[in-house]
Design an enzyme around this catalytic site. Structure first.
Site, PDB file in Angstrom:
ATOM      1  N   GLU A 195       8.070  10.527   7.916  1.00  0.00           N
ATOM      2  CA  GLU A 195       9.173   9.582   8.154  1.00  0.00           C
ATOM      3  C   GLU A 195      10.210   9.644   7.031  1.00  0.00           C
ATOM      4  O   GLU A 195      11.398   9.534   7.288  1.00  0.00           O
ATOM      5  CB  GLU A 195       8.656   8.151   8.309  1.00  0.00           C
ATOM      6  CG  GLU A 195       7.889   7.894   9.596  1.00  0.00           C
ATOM      7  CD  GLU A 195       8.745   7.881  10.863  1.00  0.00           C
ATOM      8  OE1 GLU A 195       9.989   7.959  10.783  1.00  0.00           O
ATOM      9  OE2 GLU A 195       8.156   7.807  11.951  1.00  0.00           O
TER      10      GLU A 195
ATOM     11  N   TYR B 206       3.731  13.863  22.035  1.00  0.00           N
ATOM     12  CA  TYR B 206       3.682  12.931  20.905  1.00  0.00           C
ATOM     13  C   TYR B 206       3.749  11.486  21.419  1.00  0.00           C
ATOM     14  O   TYR B 206       2.957  10.634  21.025  1.00  0.00           O
ATOM     15  CB  TYR B 206       4.835  13.224  19.934  1.00  0.00           C
ATOM     16  CG  TYR B 206       5.033  12.162  18.890  1.00  0.00           C
ATOM     17  CD1 TYR B 206       4.110  11.997  17.856  1.00  0.00           C
ATOM     18  CD2 TYR B 206       6.128  11.304  18.938  1.00  0.00           C
ATOM     19  CE1 TYR B 206       4.283  11.003  16.895  1.00  0.00           C
ATOM     20  CE2 TYR B 206       6.306  10.322  17.985  1.00  0.00           C
ATOM     21  CZ  TYR B 206       5.382  10.171  16.964  1.00  0.00           C
ATOM     22  OH  TYR B 206       5.554   9.190  16.026  1.00  0.00           O
TER      23      TYR B 206
ATOM     24  N   TRP C 132      13.787  12.645  14.898  1.00  0.00           N
ATOM     25  CA  TRP C 132      12.331  12.775  14.809  1.00  0.00           C
ATOM     26  C   TRP C 132      11.852  14.083  15.421  1.00  0.00           C
ATOM     27  O   TRP C 132      10.903  14.691  14.941  1.00  0.00           O
ATOM     28  CB  TRP C 132      11.656  11.564  15.464  1.00  0.00           C
ATOM     29  CG  TRP C 132      10.165  11.602  15.352  1.00  0.00           C
ATOM     30  CD1 TRP C 132       9.271  11.672  16.375  1.00  0.00           C
ATOM     31  CD2 TRP C 132       9.373  11.590  14.154  1.00  0.00           C
ATOM     32  NE1 TRP C 132       7.979  11.701  15.882  1.00  0.00           N
ATOM     33  CE2 TRP C 132       8.015  11.649  14.518  1.00  0.00           C
ATOM     34  CE3 TRP C 132       9.683  11.531  12.795  1.00  0.00           C
ATOM     35  CZ2 TRP C 132       6.973  11.659  13.603  1.00  0.00           C
ATOM     36  CZ3 TRP C 132       8.639  11.538  11.870  1.00  0.00           C
ATOM     37  CH2 TRP C 132       7.303  11.598  12.282  1.00  0.00           C
TER      38      TRP C 132
END
Length: 190
Positions: A40, A18, A48
């Site tokens: 988000e 990522y 995350w």
């Protein structure tokens, strides 16, 4: 010899991928901007990596982040999502996805695209920061506070300044790769 990455991603293959391919790369496509916005908002209060590990489940559960479909989710669909173990089953966050989809569409109609709206805050050009130590990077900025305030005024939920700053980092509105990271220079030229 391997390339130096931002230390926050090192040690997890999914996180590193990522970081290397997506994080901080400027995104102008409304579909991807919407996906990151939804992810988000679900990330608020969580890590995350938790969201990344569930990303494919989110894509499937939320009709590949089709904003029009999500904006029209029925109560039955919402209840189905709340039973889905592949996503974060927070009732307020699931409901906010529908509300945020509706608000997202309104912005698209008003500005021609969500991209036009969100990128206007940075004059359609990524802010190039010089982060030497990611641990000392800000969690919010006056700009993320301004965007957050406007989004809330427009009916968005779970879009506090910290969520919005993380969003800005993810979609490349700001380049917060550490200056020693191999992506810092690469992202600044995208």
């Amino acid at each position: 010899m391997s390339k130096k990455q931002c230390p926050w991603c090192v040690g997890d293959e999914l996180y590193e991928k990522y970081h290397d391919l997506e994080w901080g790369v400027p995104v102008f496509d409304d579909k991807i901007l919407f996906e990151f916005l939804i992810l988000e908002t679900f990330q608020a209060g969580l890590s995350w990596i938790t969201i990344l590990k569930k990303r494919e489940h989110f894509r499937k559960a939320f009709d590949d982040f089709d904003v029009e479909k999500i904006a029209h989710y029925s109560e039955e669909k919402i209840q189905e999502l709340l039973q889905n173990p592949g996503i974060i089953r927070n009732k307020l966050k699931v409901r906010s996805a529908v509300t945020n989809a509706q608000a997202f569409i309104k912005i698209q109609k008003e500005h021609g695209s969500f991209s036009n709206y969100i990128w206007s805050y940075v004059n359609h050009k990524a802010i190039q920061n010089t982060v030497k130590d990611y641990n000392k990077a800000p969690a919010t900025t006056p700009l993320s506070e301004k965007i957050s305030k406007d989004l809330k005024k427009r009916g968005f939920k779970f879009v506090g300044p910290t969520v919005i700053y993380a969003y800005m980092q993810a979609v490349g509105m700001v380049n917060d790769h550490e200056t020693s990271c191999f992506r810092h220079q690469e992202v600044s030229f995208t």
